[in-house]
Design a protein around this motif. Structure first.
Motif, PDB file in Angstrom:
ATOM      1  N   VAL A 267       0.829  -1.199   0.000  1.00 55.97           N
ATOM      2  CA  VAL A 267       0.000   0.000   0.000  1.00 55.97           C
ATOM      3  C   VAL A 267       0.867   1.253   0.000  1.00 55.97           C
ATOM      4  CG1 VAL A 267      -1.642   1.299   1.412  1.00 55.97           C
ATOM      5  CG2 VAL A 267      -1.993  -1.140   1.021  1.00 55.97           C
ATOM      6  N   ALA A 268       1.951   1.232   0.760  1.00 56.78           N
ATOM      7  CA  ALA A 268       2.862   2.374   0.788  1.00 56.78           C
ATOM      8  C   ALA A 268       3.447   2.645  -0.596  1.00 56.78           C
ATOM      9  CB  ALA A 268       3.977   2.121   1.802  1.00 56.78           C
ATOM     10  N   ARG A 269       3.756   1.572  -1.321  1.00 59.66           N
ATOM     11  CA  ARG A 269       4.298   1.744  -2.675  1.00 59.66           C
ATOM     12  C   ARG A 269       3.294   2.437  -3.589  1.00 59.66           C
ATOM     13  NH1 ARG A 269       3.373  -1.173  -6.895  1.00 59.66           N
ATOM     14  NH2 ARG A 269       2.625  -3.013  -5.766  1.00 59.66           N
ATOM     15  N   VAL A 270       2.024   2.055  -3.507  1.00 65.24           N
ATOM     16  CA  VAL A 270       1.003   2.691  -4.336  1.00 65.24           C
ATOM     17  C   VAL A 270       0.823   4.152  -3.938  1.00 65.24           C
ATOM     18  CG1 VAL A 270      -1.407   2.622  -5.074  1.00 65.24           C
ATOM     19  CG2 VAL A 270      -0.162   0.484  -4.691  1.00 65.24           C
ATOM     20  N   ARG A 271       0.824   4.406  -2.636  1.00 63.63           N
ATOM     21  CA  ARG A 271       0.684   5.795  -2.162  1.00 63.63           C
ATOM     22  C   ARG A 271       1.828   6.657  -2.695  1.00 63.63           C
ATOM     23  NH1 ARG A 271      -1.147  10.186  -1.717  1.00 63.63           N
ATOM     24  NH2 ARG A 271      -1.074  11.473   0.151  1.00 63.63           N
ATOM     25  N   ALA A 272       3.038   6.139  -2.645  1.00 68.22           N
ATOM     26  CA  ALA A 272       4.191   6.897  -3.137  1.00 68.22           C
ATOM     27  C   ALA A 272       4.076   7.144  -4.639  1.00 68.22           C
ATOM     28  CB  ALA A 272       5.480   6.147  -2.819  1.00 68.22           C
ATOM     29  N   ALA A 273       3.602   6.141  -5.373  1.00 73.46           N
ATOM     30  CA  ALA A 273       3.451   6.305  -6.822  1.00 73.46           C
ATOM     31  C   ALA A 273       2.405   7.352  -7.153  1.00 73.46           C
ATOM     32  CB  ALA A 273       3.069   4.964  -7.451  1.00 73.46           C
ATOM     33  N   LEU A 274       1.340   7.412  -6.367  1.00 74.79           N
ATOM     34  CA  LEU A 274       0.298   8.414  -6.611  1.00 74.79           C
ATOM     35  C   LEU A 274       0.862   9.821  -6.453  1.00 74.79           C
ATOM     36  CD1 LEU A 274      -3.375   8.187  -5.436  1.00 74.79           C
ATOM     37  CD2 LEU A 274      -2.158  10.345  -5.364  1.00 74.79           C
TER      38      LEU A 274
END
Length: 272
Positions: A14-21
């Protein structure tokens, strides 16, 4: 019958997706209801995405082809909006743009129920709704009380799984514990706060945030789970300093801005 696999969605995923956003600032086309346009735009901006309320017939298909993601929310519907939504969804499918269907109040009213079911032919990346809406969209229920669900999320799991198999996308069911399914994969997202249910547009804005996450993450289950976790953590933080709906809505948007990838990466116990 195949055994149900419990998805392993980790805080690190989830952290990876948040960072990508935050890094990519996806452009999200919102064909949404007139009641929630402002809060939807503000939620997307707070999360780091770029909202675009392009919802007219001449432009909806063209914009869907170039957007990072598309939200179709049937909350305030008429024949012209329905046409624009169909054009946008068809263009999104054709161009490979991820898109989210939010079947607001489907089940109780024949026109919107027919429109939402027709939109399924364009294979939404994610369907996001409450339990009554998901049951009605799948043909397994009659809908809730207006926009309010009269069923719990767990009651809609099989209907959600059926919809997922029909569309090929994920289905996210909001409730006291949110449930996201994608085929035979399932993840539950705990938390949030009851004040979200007293904030106009909170659920609709969640649908927009799901679209934003789908614009940067190819796995629709992970994209939906990330948006739900982000909203839940921000709501919990907001409720610590705002005890009433008006102040909570402002605090929640502030917290959506404040929650970052490390916050979600350390948010253990959120998923089951």
């Amino acid at each position: 019958m195949a055994a149900v696999e419990v998805a392993e969605v980790s805080p690190q995923d989830v952290a990876r997706v948040r960072a990508a956003l935050v890094e990519r600032a996806p452009l999200v086309q919102c064909l949404t209801n007139s009641v929630v346009q402002t809060i939807t735009a503000n939620v997307l901006l707070a999360a780091g995405a770029a909202p675009a309320m392009v919802d007219n017939v001449p432009e909806s298909a063209q914009f869907a082809a170039v957007a990072s993601a598309v939200l179709v929310n049937v909350g305030t519907l008429d024949e012209v909006r329905a046409r624009a939504m169909a054009l946008a969804a068809e263009a999104a499918q054709r161009s490979g743009t991820p898109w989210v269907l939010d079947p607001v109040a489907v089940g109780g009213l024949a026109f919107r129920t027919g429109v939402a079911r027709d939109l399924l032919q364009f294979a939404p990346t994610v369907v996001r709704g409450n339990a009554s809406e998901v049951l009605a969209l799948a043909g397994a229920g009659a809908g809730g009380r207006g926009v309010d669900s009269t069923a719990g999320a767990e009651e809609a799991v099989e209907a959600a799984r059926d919809l997922s198999r029909r569309t090929g996308g994920a289905v996210a069911v909001s409730g006291a514990v949110d449930v996201v399914v994608h085929g035979d994969r399932t993840v539950r997202v705990r938390g949030g706060h009851v004040l979200l249910t007293r904030t106009t547009g909170a659920g609709c804005s969640l649908g927009a945030l799901v679209a934003a996450c789908a614009g940067v993450e190819a796995d629709p289950l992970l994209a939906a789970a990330t948006a739900h976790a982000h909203v839940a953590l921000a709501a919990e933080r907001a409720a610590r300093r705002a005890a009433r709906p008006g102040s909570f809505a402002t605090a929640w948007i502030d917290e959506l801005d404040a929650v970052d990838a490390p916050d979600l990466g350390s948010d253990t116990g959120r998923f089951a």
